[in-house]
Design an enzyme around this catalytic site. Structure first.
Site, mmCIF file in Angstrom:
data_model
loop_
_atom_site.group_PDB
_atom_site.id
_atom_site.type_symbol
_atom_site.label_atom_id
_atom_site.label_comp_id
_atom_site.label_asym_id
_atom_site.label_seq_id
_atom_site.Cartn_x
_atom_site.Cartn_y
_atom_site.Cartn_z
ATOM 1 C CB CYS A 78 24.259 8.990 17.564
ATOM 2 S SG CYS A 78 24.295 8.549 19.185
ATOM 3 C CG HIS A 79 23.231 10.791 12.887
ATOM 4 N ND1 HIS A 79 22.849 9.225 12.625
ATOM 5 C CD2 HIS A 79 21.683 10.422 13.999
ATOM 6 C CE1 HIS A 79 22.199 8.511 13.155
ATOM 7 N NE2 HIS A 79 21.056 8.868 13.630
ATOM 8 C CB CYS A 174 -3.251 8.766 -7.011
ATOM 9 S SG CYS A 174 -3.689 7.823 -5.660
ATOM 10 C CG HIS A 178 -1.305 13.071 -9.752
ATOM 11 N ND1 HIS A 178 -0.883 14.337 -10.154
ATOM 12 C CD2 HIS A 178 -1.532 12.599 -8.731
ATOM 13 C CE1 HIS A 178 -1.327 15.174 -8.787
ATOM 14 N NE2 HIS A 178 -1.988 14.452 -8.038
ATOM 15 C CB CYS A 219 -4.895 14.493 -3.128
ATOM 16 S SG CYS A 219 -3.730 15.278 -4.151
HETATM 17 C C1 HEC Z 1 -8.616 14.894 -9.183
HETATM 18 C C2 HEC Z 1 -7.514 14.479 -8.989
HETATM 19 C C3 HEC Z 1 -6.401 14.083 -8.268
HETATM 20 C C4 HEC Z 1 -6.103 13.111 -8.307
HETATM 21 C C5 HEC Z 1 -7.198 11.821 -8.305
HETATM 22 C C6 HEC Z 1 -5.347 13.184 -7.491
HETATM 23 N N1 HEC Z 1 -4.465 14.504 -6.968
HETATM 24 FE FE1 HEC Z 1 -2.499 14.106 -6.249
HETATM 25 N N2 HEC Z 1 -2.850 16.503 -7.104
HETATM 26 C C7 HEC Z 1 -3.782 16.784 -7.406
HETATM 27 C C8 HEC Z 1 -3.643 17.951 -7.890
HETATM 28 C C9 HEC Z 1 -4.497 19.785 -8.082
HETATM 29 C C10 HEC Z 1 -3.023 19.099 -6.993
HETATM 30 C C11 HEC Z 1 -1.708 19.906 -6.797
HETATM 31 C C12 HEC Z 1 -0.824 20.195 -7.765
HETATM 32 C C13 HEC Z 1 0.101 19.424 -8.534
HETATM 33 O O1 HEC Z 1 0.796 19.284 -8.363
HETATM 34 O O2 HEC Z 1 -0.363 18.345 -8.986
HETATM 35 C C14 HEC Z 1 -2.089 17.506 -6.141
HETATM 36 C C15 HEC Z 1 -0.785 17.362 -5.535
HETATM 37 C C16 HEC Z 1 -0.780 15.847 -5.208
HETATM 38 C C17 HEC Z 1 1.283 15.892 -4.962
HETATM 39 C C18 HEC Z 1 1.579 16.890 -4.545
HETATM 40 C C19 HEC Z 1 3.005 17.511 -6.052
HETATM 41 C C20 HEC Z 1 3.959 18.004 -5.742
HETATM 42 O O3 HEC Z 1 5.046 18.745 -6.975
HETATM 43 O O4 HEC Z 1 4.108 18.645 -4.378
HETATM 44 C C21 HEC Z 1 1.315 14.620 -4.747
HETATM 45 C C22 HEC Z 1 2.374 14.020 -3.935
HETATM 46 C C23 HEC Z 1 -0.257 14.142 -4.888
HETATM 47 N N3 HEC Z 1 -1.106 15.207 -5.526
HETATM 48 C C24 HEC Z 1 -0.195 12.227 -5.408
HETATM 49 C C25 HEC Z 1 -1.906 12.116 -5.161
HETATM 50 C C26 HEC Z 1 -2.134 10.814 -4.704
HETATM 51 C C27 HEC Z 1 -0.822 10.445 -4.147
HETATM 52 C C28 HEC Z 1 -2.835 10.391 -5.188
HETATM 53 C C29 HEC Z 1 -3.860 9.621 -4.875
HETATM 54 C C30 HEC Z 1 -3.697 8.804 -3.037
HETATM 55 C C31 HEC Z 1 -3.065 11.715 -5.627
HETATM 56 N N4 HEC Z 1 -2.600 13.100 -5.892
HETATM 57 C C32 HEC Z 1 -4.528 12.267 -5.989
HETATM 58 C C33 HEC Z 1 -5.112 16.207 -7.824
HETATM 59 C C34 HEC Z 1 -5.070 15.320 -7.764
HETATM 60 C C1 HEC Z 2 22.199 7.265 20.395
HETATM 61 C C2 HEC Z 2 22.927 7.670 19.062
HETATM 62 C C3 HEC Z 2 21.578 8.293 18.608
HETATM 63 C C4 HEC Z 2 20.884 9.076 18.774
HETATM 64 C C5 HEC Z 2 21.322 10.266 19.627
HETATM 65 C C6 HEC Z 2 20.585 9.583 17.348
HETATM 66 N N1 HEC Z 2 20.245 8.498 16.323
HETATM 67 FE FE1 HEC Z 2 19.632 8.483 14.602
HETATM 68 N N2 HEC Z 2 20.815 6.019 14.197
HETATM 69 C C7 HEC Z 2 21.628 5.613 15.480
HETATM 70 C C8 HEC Z 2 21.328 4.395 14.623
HETATM 71 C C9 HEC Z 2 22.675 3.758 15.561
HETATM 72 C C10 HEC Z 2 20.948 4.328 13.575
HETATM 73 C C11 HEC Z 2 20.846 3.165 12.808
HETATM 74 C C12 HEC Z 2 19.127 2.909 12.690
HETATM 75 C C13 HEC Z 2 19.413 1.944 13.844
HETATM 76 O O1 HEC Z 2 20.102 0.801 14.251
HETATM 77 O O2 HEC Z 2 18.859 2.495 14.345
HETATM 78 C C14 HEC Z 2 20.252 5.775 13.179
HETATM 79 C C15 HEC Z 2 19.520 5.967 12.169
HETATM 80 C C16 HEC Z 2 19.402 7.353 11.679
HETATM 81 C C17 HEC Z 2 18.944 8.114 10.170
HETATM 82 C C18 HEC Z 2 18.991 7.193 9.658
HETATM 83 C C19 HEC Z 2 20.081 7.088 8.571
HETATM 84 C C20 HEC Z 2 20.302 6.276 7.030
HETATM 85 O O3 HEC Z 2 21.684 6.381 6.344
HETATM 86 O O4 HEC Z 2 19.368 5.291 6.923
HETATM 87 C C21 HEC Z 2 18.735 8.943 9.979
HETATM 88 C C22 HEC Z 2 17.533 9.814 9.422
HETATM 89 C C23 HEC Z 2 18.235 9.636 12.568
HETATM 90 N N3 HEC Z 2 19.113 8.579 12.281
HETATM 91 C C24 HEC Z 2 18.095 11.253 12.489
HETATM 92 C C25 HEC Z 2 18.224 10.963 13.965
HETATM 93 C C26 HEC Z 2 17.674 12.389 14.205
HETATM 94 C C27 HEC Z 2 16.943 13.642 13.332
HETATM 95 C C28 HEC Z 2 17.561 12.112 16.127
HETATM 96 C C29 HEC Z 2 18.024 13.610 17.358
HETATM 97 C C30 HEC Z 2 16.277 13.051 16.767
HETATM 98 C C31 HEC Z 2 18.941 10.876 16.231
HETATM 99 N N4 HEC Z 2 19.225 10.431 15.066
HETATM 100 C C32 HEC Z 2 19.181 10.628 16.803
HETATM 101 C C33 HEC Z 2 21.505 6.553 16.572
HETATM 102 C C34 HEC Z 2 21.517 7.624 16.868
#
Ligand code: HEC
Ligand code: HEC
Length: 258
Positions: A78-79, A174, A178, A219
């Site tokens: 399909c895709h 968060c 962040h 986190c």
């Molecule tokens: C106490 C501090 C702290 C809090 C609160 C916290 N985080 Fe983090 N978070 C971190 C640290 C440390 C890392 C690892 C290093 C980094 O990528 O910032 C991290 C990593 C992440 C990453 C990955 C970033 C990347 O580039 O890969 C995401 C996404 C994230 N946090 C989202 C959240 C969200 C959403 C919340 C709230 C639900 C949250 N964090 C709360 C400290 C925190």
């Molecule tokens: C029989 C056809 C069919 C098959 C098989 C199928 N898809 Fe889809 N897919 C669709 C249709 C139709 C949509 C549009 C949303 C909807 O109507 O469900 C879609 C939407 C999507 C989207 C979102 C595209 C966008 O631009 O938003 C993704 C990503 C995706 N499919 C991934 C997959 C992956 C990965 C698989 C295999 C695991 C898969 N599809 C199997 C028909 C299919």
């Protein structure tokens, strides 16, 4: 130079004394301040991410490509892969048929159920990670641009509220790490802006590839709060807020993170 860590430590130290009232601050990170997490990596880790042969995340991308082209009613029946380039940068997205906000994992699982008559894959399974990595990688370099209006709006507001809500024994939201303390140090790590654009990613601490929701769970656990299920509506809503907050950042998946 940002030297805000003492403030964070004070916050942590005073958390035990603070009451448990929730606290919602609505000041978003200004768009001009947005930085990818790769900016905060060591030069070695950044080089590893950029190396298509050495970056272990590409094992999942390759496996995803095989799954995409494999089986009876394969994804590729399909895709065309080319036509999915850019799709990941628009997720999470509201889907009227499902009546739900879908992230990429949920979208792929719905295709399995509706279009392939297959059961959904477990959230952190290698197969779902691989398919997600493959589809995300097709958008590498594309800027994140999610819609947060219309039917997506209530989810967006829910995700934003979660981001600014203090939680856990440490009573931290968060944004306190962040938005207010990025660039500071915490347990030997440089705190980034918590951007979602590298995910799914290979995390050195896990020694494996994992989802954004798994990273967010860590986190939540880090502030000693009860994490939500990966794939839960609240985490997909939070993911929508994170993607909007990161708007314009290029998709990097498969990223490498500490
Ligand atoms: C106490 C501090 C702290 C809090 C609160 C916290 N985080 Fe983090 N978070 C971190 C640290 C440390 C890392 C690892 C290093 C980094 O990528 O910032 C991290 C990593 C992440 C990453 C990955 C970033 C990347 O580039 O890969 C995401 C996404 C994230 N946090 C989202 C959240 C969200 C959403 C919340 C709230 C639900 C949250 N964090 C709360 C400290 C925190
Ligand atoms: C029989 C056809 C069919 C098959 C098989 C199928 N898809 Fe889809 N897919 C669709 C249709 C139709 C949509 C549009 C949303 C909807 O109507 O469900 C879609 C939407 C999507 C989207 C979102 C595209 C966008 O631009 O938003 C993704 C990503 C995706 N499919 C991934 C997959 C992956 C990965 C698989 C295999 C695991 C898969 N599809 C199997 C028909 C299919």
């Amino acid at each position: 130079m940002r030297r805000r860590l003492p403030a964070l430590l004070l916050v942590v130290a005073s958390a035990a004394l603070a009451d448990t009232r929730s606290f919602v601050d609505q000041s978003d990170l200004p768009a001009e301040a947005v930085r990818s997490g790769s900016v905060f990596l060591t030069a070695e880790t950044r080089a590893l991410q950029a190396d298509g042969f050495a970056n272990p995340g590409y094992l999942w991308v390759e496996r995803g490509g095989e799954l995409f082209n494999d089986g009876d009613k394969v994804c590729s029946s399909c895709h065309q892969a080319d036509a999915l380039a850019g799709a990941a940068a628009r997720y999470p997205q509201y889907d009227a048929v499902a009546g739900a906000l879908l992230n990429l994992e949920a979208r792929i699982n719905l295709c399995r159920q509706h279009h392939q008559e297959l059961p959904p894959l477990a959230y952190e399974s290698d197969e779902l990670l691989a398919l997600t990595a493959y589809v995300a990688n097709l958008s590498q370099g594309r800027p994140l641009t999610v819609a947060v209006d219309g039917d997506a709006a209530p989810f967006f507001e829910q995700g934003r509220a979660y981001y600014f809500q203090r939680r856990g024994q440490l009573n931290l939201a968060c944004n306190q790490c962040h938005d207010d303390n990025w660039g500071g140090k915490l347990r030997g790590d440089t705190i980034s802006q918590g951007q979602p654009n590298a995910w799914p990613a290979y995390r050195l601490e896990w020694q494996t590839f994992g989802s954004l929701h798994r990273r967010i769970r860590d986190c939540d656990v880090g502030v000693r709060a009860e994490p939500h299920e990966s794939g839960s509506e609240i985490y997909i809503s939070l993911e929508l807020y994170l993607a909007w907050r990161a708007r314009g950042l290029a998709v990097e998946s498969p990223g490498i993170r500490r």
